[in-house]
Scaffold this active site. Structure first.
Site, mmCIF file in Angstrom:
data_model
loop_
_atom_site.group_PDB
_atom_site.id
_atom_site.type_symbol
_atom_site.label_atom_id
_atom_site.label_comp_id
_atom_site.label_asym_id
_atom_site.label_seq_id
_atom_site.Cartn_x
_atom_site.Cartn_y
_atom_site.Cartn_z
ATOM 1 N N ASP A 188 -18.150 -8.298 31.963
ATOM 2 C CA ASP A 188 -18.940 -7.147 32.412
ATOM 3 C C ASP A 188 -19.623 -7.326 33.774
ATOM 4 O O ASP A 188 -20.790 -6.968 33.946
ATOM 5 C CB ASP A 188 -19.999 -6.790 31.363
ATOM 6 C CG ASP A 188 -19.412 -6.553 29.984
ATOM 7 O OD1 ASP A 188 -18.171 -6.463 29.868
ATOM 8 O OD2 ASP A 188 -20.177 -6.473 29.011
ATOM 9 N N LYS A 191 -14.777 -1.710 27.013
ATOM 10 C CA LYS A 191 -15.344 -1.904 25.683
ATOM 11 C C LYS A 191 -16.668 -1.155 25.557
ATOM 12 O O LYS A 191 -17.303 -0.822 26.567
ATOM 13 C CB LYS A 191 -15.553 -3.389 25.373
ATOM 14 C CG LYS A 191 -16.619 -4.095 26.211
ATOM 15 C CD LYS A 191 -16.688 -5.573 25.826
ATOM 16 C CE LYS A 191 -17.704 -6.345 26.655
ATOM 17 N NZ LYS A 191 -19.097 -5.996 26.358
ATOM 18 N N CYS A 212 -24.227 -9.575 25.696
ATOM 19 C CA CYS A 212 -22.770 -9.704 25.580
ATOM 20 C C CYS A 212 -22.297 -11.156 25.620
ATOM 21 O O CYS A 212 -21.380 -11.527 24.883
ATOM 22 C CB CYS A 212 -22.087 -8.892 26.678
ATOM 23 S SG CYS A 212 -22.415 -7.116 26.533
#
Length: 298
Positions: A121, A182, A215
């Site tokens: 990310d 995602k 994450c």
């Protein structure tokens, strides 16, 4: 009966055992230590689903750095026996998870043939919010260059890219194995698991990106739960809050996850100055990684 072979949570080949209803769910009693909890699994569930159910029922009690044997209660013997290879649930049964006495030792060895890089990310919309984002972009790019030099597969995710943008332009995604959108915080998506299954002998994941306490943390814990050793690159991961970052890294280190640095990872993967790619990797690390405000907050 032969001694049980130690196993970690991995998928066994499926095959029917016994009779039962052709569809729906089957009641199963899940036993662990002094606990016994009734639940159910889909008809035809195999070893992997049983392990997942054990984890969901007993996550607070199970130490994922141990090896386990799953056993089935056999009426004909009046005791538990090792789960037959290829077992699937077809009728009401009782199973238990038995931790073995030998504890897994996390050695932290890295070799290119058994390692995958996870880039999590690193997106444009995070730029103004994440502490020292420019520094972790720089280090992340260095890691991806090293992966290309050493032929290490790279998996990249982007959290809700429709709203948060794509991976920043400074990160060169040339040659990566996967780039996946995602919404789940963890990178462990079905497509990622399928990609890992296609790479023979994967033992270690080198993980970096944002955010450390969300994450990165959830990805690391899920990977460890699947028996994969995780190396988090401290100089390539950050959060909006330094307190969140610091306590996440401390928590992860206490669970046996390895907190390391980009230079340590790259040199460990090369391992020898006579390695044919040593000079190329050496050129990557001639300039030290940024000694940013992350340094005192590990």
């Amino acid at each position: 009966m032969a001694a049980a072979e130690p196993v970690v949570p991995t998928l066994l080949n499926s095959g029917g055992v016994g009779g039962g209803t052709p569809s729906g769910t089957v009641p199963v009693l899940f036993c662990f230590s002094v606990f016994a909890r009734p639940s159910s699994v889909p008809h035809g569930a195999g070893y992997e689903l049983l392990i997942q159910k054990f984890l969901s029922l007993y996550s607070d009690q199970i130490d994922m750095h141990r090896k386990f044997v799953v056993q089935l209660f056999a009426e004909e013997w009046g005791q538990y026996v090792d789960l037959p290879k290829g077992f699937t649930v077809s009728e009401r049964c009782k199973v238990r998870l038995v931790p073995l006495q030998i504890q897994l030792t996390t050695l932290g060895n890295l070799t290119p043939s058994s390692t995958v890089f996870f880039c999590c990310d690193m997106q444009e919309r995070f730029r103004p919010a994440i502490k020292y984002f420019g520094d972790i972009i720089s280090v992340g790019q260095r890691l991806l260059q090293g992966a290309r030099i050493l032929g290490i597969p790279v998996i990249v995710t982007e959290q809700y890219p429709k709203g948060l943008g794509s991976t920043v332009q400074e990160i060169d995604l040339t040659g990566v194995k996967l780039v996946l959108p995602k919404t789940k915080f963890s990178m462990v998506l079905p497509e990622v698991e399928a990609a890992l299954a296609e790479i023979p002998g994967v033992r270690s994941v080198v993980l970096f990106g944002v955010e450390t306490h969300v994450c990165i943390q959830q990805t690391a814990l899920e990977l460890v739960g699947r028996g994969i050793e995780v190396h988090i690159v401290a100089d390539a991961t950050s959060s909006r809050s330094m307190m969140d970052r610091m306590f996440a890294l401390e928590r992860l280190a206490r669970t046996g996850i390895i907190v390391t640095t980009s230079e340590a990872v790259l040199l460990q993967l090369v391992a020898d100055k006579d390695h044919p790619k040593f000079k190329e990797v050496q050129n990557l690390i001639k300039a030290s990684a940024p000694e940013s405000g992350l340094l005192s907050k590990v």
